[in-house]
Structures are given as structure tokens and as C-alpha cells.
Design a protein around this motif. Structure first.
Motif, PDB file in Angstrom:
ATOM      1  N   VAL A   1      -8.066  -3.318  -5.368  1.00  0.00           N
ATOM      2  CA  VAL A   1      -6.899  -3.737  -4.588  1.00  0.00           C
ATOM      3  C   VAL A   1      -6.441  -2.592  -3.689  1.00  0.00           C
ATOM      4  O   VAL A   1      -6.148  -2.794  -2.507  1.00  0.00           O
ATOM      5  CB  VAL A   1      -5.754  -4.214  -5.510  1.00  0.00           C
ATOM      6  N   TYR A   2      -6.416  -1.390  -4.218  1.00  0.00           N
ATOM      7  CA  TYR A   2      -5.984  -0.220  -3.461  1.00  0.00           C
ATOM      8  C   TYR A   2      -6.883  -0.001  -2.242  1.00  0.00           C
ATOM      9  O   TYR A   2      -6.403   0.263  -1.143  1.00  0.00           O
ATOM     10  CB  TYR A   2      -6.018   1.002  -4.382  1.00  0.00           C
ATOM     11  N   ARG A   3      -8.195  -0.107  -2.445  1.00  0.00           N
ATOM     12  CA  ARG A   3      -9.144   0.063  -1.330  1.00  0.00           C
ATOM     13  C   ARG A   3      -8.923  -0.990  -0.252  1.00  0.00           C
ATOM     14  O   ARG A   3      -9.045  -0.700   0.940  1.00  0.00           O
ATOM     15  CB  ARG A   3     -10.585   0.020  -1.829  1.00  0.00           C
ATOM     16  N   PHE A   4      -8.614  -2.223  -0.667  1.00  0.00           N
ATOM     17  CA  PHE A   4      -8.341  -3.272   0.305  1.00  0.00           C
ATOM     18  C   PHE A   4      -7.169  -2.864   1.201  1.00  0.00           C
ATOM     19  O   PHE A   4      -7.230  -3.011   2.419  1.00  0.00           O
ATOM     20  CB  PHE A   4      -8.037  -4.601  -0.406  1.00  0.00           C
TER      21      PHE A   4
ATOM     22  N   LEU B   1     -10.623 -13.333  -3.888  1.00  0.00           N
ATOM     23  CA  LEU B   1      -9.975 -13.433  -2.576  1.00  0.00           C
ATOM     24  C   LEU B   1     -10.165 -12.141  -1.788  1.00  0.00           C
ATOM     25  O   LEU B   1     -10.496 -12.174  -0.599  1.00  0.00           O
ATOM     26  CB  LEU B   1      -8.478 -13.739  -2.744  1.00  0.00           C
ATOM     27  N   ILE B   2     -10.001 -11.014  -2.448  1.00  0.00           N
ATOM     28  CA  ILE B   2     -10.199  -9.726  -1.771  1.00  0.00           C
ATOM     29  C   ILE B   2     -11.642  -9.586  -1.306  1.00  0.00           C
ATOM     30  O   ILE B   2     -11.908  -9.154  -0.186  1.00  0.00           O
ATOM     31  CB  ILE B   2      -9.778  -8.554  -2.687  1.00  0.00           C
ATOM     32  N   GLU B   3     -12.577  -9.979  -2.154  1.00  0.00           N
ATOM     33  CA  GLU B   3     -13.995  -9.908  -1.772  1.00  0.00           C
ATOM     34  C   GLU B   3     -14.276 -10.807  -0.563  1.00  0.00           C
ATOM     35  O   GLU B   3     -14.989 -10.418   0.360  1.00  0.00           O
ATOM     36  CB  GLU B   3     -14.879 -10.301  -2.955  1.00  0.00           C
ATOM     37  N   GLU B   4     -13.690 -11.990  -0.570  1.00  0.00           N
ATOM     38  CA  GLU B   4     -13.848 -12.924   0.561  1.00  0.00           C
ATOM     39  C   GLU B   4     -13.307 -12.304   1.850  1.00  0.00           C
ATOM     40  O   GLU B   4     -13.955 -12.371   2.897  1.00  0.00           O
ATOM     41  CB  GLU B   4     -13.092 -14.218   0.250  1.00  0.00           C
ATOM     42  N   LYS B   5     -12.148 -11.676   1.768  1.00  0.00           N
ATOM     43  CA  LYS B   5     -11.541 -11.064   2.951  1.00  0.00           C
ATOM     44  C   LYS B   5     -12.336  -9.849   3.400  1.00  0.00           C
ATOM     45  O   LYS B   5     -12.467  -9.586   4.589  1.00  0.00           O
ATOM     46  CB  LYS B   5     -10.081 -10.664   2.693  1.00  0.00           C
ATOM     47  N   LYS B   6     -12.892  -9.097   2.457  1.00  0.00           N
ATOM     48  CA  LYS B   6     -13.734  -7.955   2.808  1.00  0.00           C
ATOM     49  C   LYS B   6     -14.972  -8.428   3.549  1.00  0.00           C
ATOM     50  O   LYS B   6     -15.368  -7.831   4.551  1.00  0.00           O
ATOM     51  CB  LYS B   6     -14.124  -7.167   1.562  1.00  0.00           C
ATOM     52  N   GLN B   7     -15.595  -9.495   3.060  1.00  0.00           N
ATOM     53  CA  GLN B   7     -16.786 -10.038   3.718  1.00  0.00           C
ATOM     54  C   GLN B   7     -16.454 -10.541   5.125  1.00  0.00           C
ATOM     55  O   GLN B   7     -17.191 -10.293   6.065  1.00  0.00           O
ATOM     56  CB  GLN B   7     -17.390 -11.172   2.895  1.00  0.00           C
ATOM     57  N   LYS B   8     -15.334 -11.239   5.234  1.00  0.00           N
ATOM     58  CA  LYS B   8     -14.911 -11.789   6.523  1.00  0.00           C
ATOM     59  C   LYS B   8     -14.672 -10.686   7.547  1.00  0.00           C
ATOM     60  O   LYS B   8     -15.019 -10.824   8.701  1.00  0.00           O
ATOM     61  CB  LYS B   8     -13.629 -12.618   6.339  1.00  0.00           C
ATOM     62  N   ASN B   9     -14.072  -9.599   7.085  1.00  0.00           N
ATOM     63  CA  ASN B   9     -13.738  -8.494   7.983  1.00  0.00           C
ATOM     64  C   ASN B   9     -14.792  -7.395   7.979  1.00  0.00           C
ATOM     65  O   ASN B   9     -14.585  -6.345   8.573  1.00  0.00           O
ATOM     66  CB  ASN B   9     -12.370  -7.914   7.587  1.00  0.00           C
ATOM     67  N   ALA B  10     -15.898  -7.627   7.274  1.00  0.00           N
ATOM     68  CA  ALA B  10     -17.013  -6.674   7.190  1.00  0.00           C
ATOM     69  C   ALA B  10     -16.549  -5.292   6.744  1.00  0.00           C
ATOM     70  O   ALA B  10     -16.880  -4.276   7.334  1.00  0.00           O
ATOM     71  CB  ALA B  10     -17.758  -6.592   8.501  1.00  0.00           C
ATOM     72  N   VAL B  11     -15.762  -5.268   5.677  1.00  0.00           N
ATOM     73  CA  VAL B  11     -15.294  -4.006   5.108  1.00  0.00           C
ATOM     74  C   VAL B  11     -16.329  -3.508   4.127  1.00  0.00           C
ATOM     75  O   VAL B  11     -16.753  -4.266   3.242  1.00  0.00           O
ATOM     76  CB  VAL B  11     -13.924  -4.206   4.413  1.00  0.00           C
ATOM     77  N   PRO B  12     -16.759  -2.256   4.242  1.00  0.00           N
ATOM     78  CA  PRO B  12     -17.790  -1.738   3.323  1.00  0.00           C
ATOM     79  C   PRO B  12     -17.266  -1.584   1.906  1.00  0.00           C
ATOM     80  O   PRO B  12     -16.136  -1.456   1.639  1.00  0.00           O
ATOM     81  CB  PRO B  12     -18.142  -0.383   3.915  1.00  0.00           C
TER      82      PRO B  12
END
Length: 113
Positions: free
Chosen positions: A58-61, A102-113
């Protein structure tokens, strides 16, 4: 004259809030919600390592959001989910897994490493 000063202060405050609102949101969520409340409300059966993994994810997000790698809408959705699962002052395993998904989905959507 006093009205002019008060108006100026309000304008400066609103400008700072508009420019720094996202930073303020990220800071308060990371400092108070994630580090304090979220971790203490995780299921009691979570080990210290599991709780730390959740906190770090969560913090990394929020770190990526601070770096403008996450859209405002996605940041708001995750923040609202966190607030929603914390309303009863305990977080279930299912709620935790849903938040991480949800965080993983948002990371994938925004291409966050």
C-alpha cells in the motif's frame, strides 16, 4: 481593509490546496492511515511479515501516486476502498486481499513497476 486581507488569505490557502492537495493527501494517508490504523486493523492471524508485506504494498502505491505514476481517479478509488474497509475498525482477510488486488489492478493499468 480586513476583508481584503481575509480574501487574500483564503485565495492563497485555496491555491496551495489546489497545487499541493495530492501531496497532502498522500502524506496524511501514508503517515496516519497506512502506518498506524491500517496495520493495526489487519486480521489478528496475520504474521508480522504478512502485515509488513501489506503495509509495504500500500505504501509503495502511494509513493508511485506521489510521483504522478497513478491517476487521481485511481488514487481516490484506492483511498476510498481503504476508508471503506476500515469503517468497522477491523479488516478481514477477504477485504485485505480485495484491497491488494485493486492496487495490483491499478499498478498494471498505470504500468507501475
Amino acid at each position: 481593509m480586513a476583508l481584503l486581507i481575509v480574501s487574500g488569505v483564503v485565495i492563497v490557502f485555496l491555491t496551495v490546496l489546489a497545487v499541493k492537495g495530492r501531496d497532502i493527501h498522500n502524506f496524511t494517508f501514508k503517515k496516519f492511515v497506512i502506518n498506524k490504523a491500517l496495520v493495526t486493523m489487519l486480521p489478528p492471524e496475520y504474521t508480522l511479515e504478512e502485515a509488513e508485506r501489506v503495509r509495504e504494498t500500500v505504501y509503495r502505491f502511494y509513493d508511485h501516486a506521489k510521483a504522478d505514476q497513478v491517476s487521481d481517479a485511481d488514487l481516490l478509488e484506492v483511498s476510498n476502498r481503504i476508508q471503506g474497509i476500515m469503517t468497522d475498525e477491523k479488516i478481514t482477510d477477504e477485504e485485505t486481499k480485495g484491497l491488494l488486488a485493486l492496487i495490483e489492478e491499478k499498478k498494471q493499468k498505470n504500468a507501475v513497476p
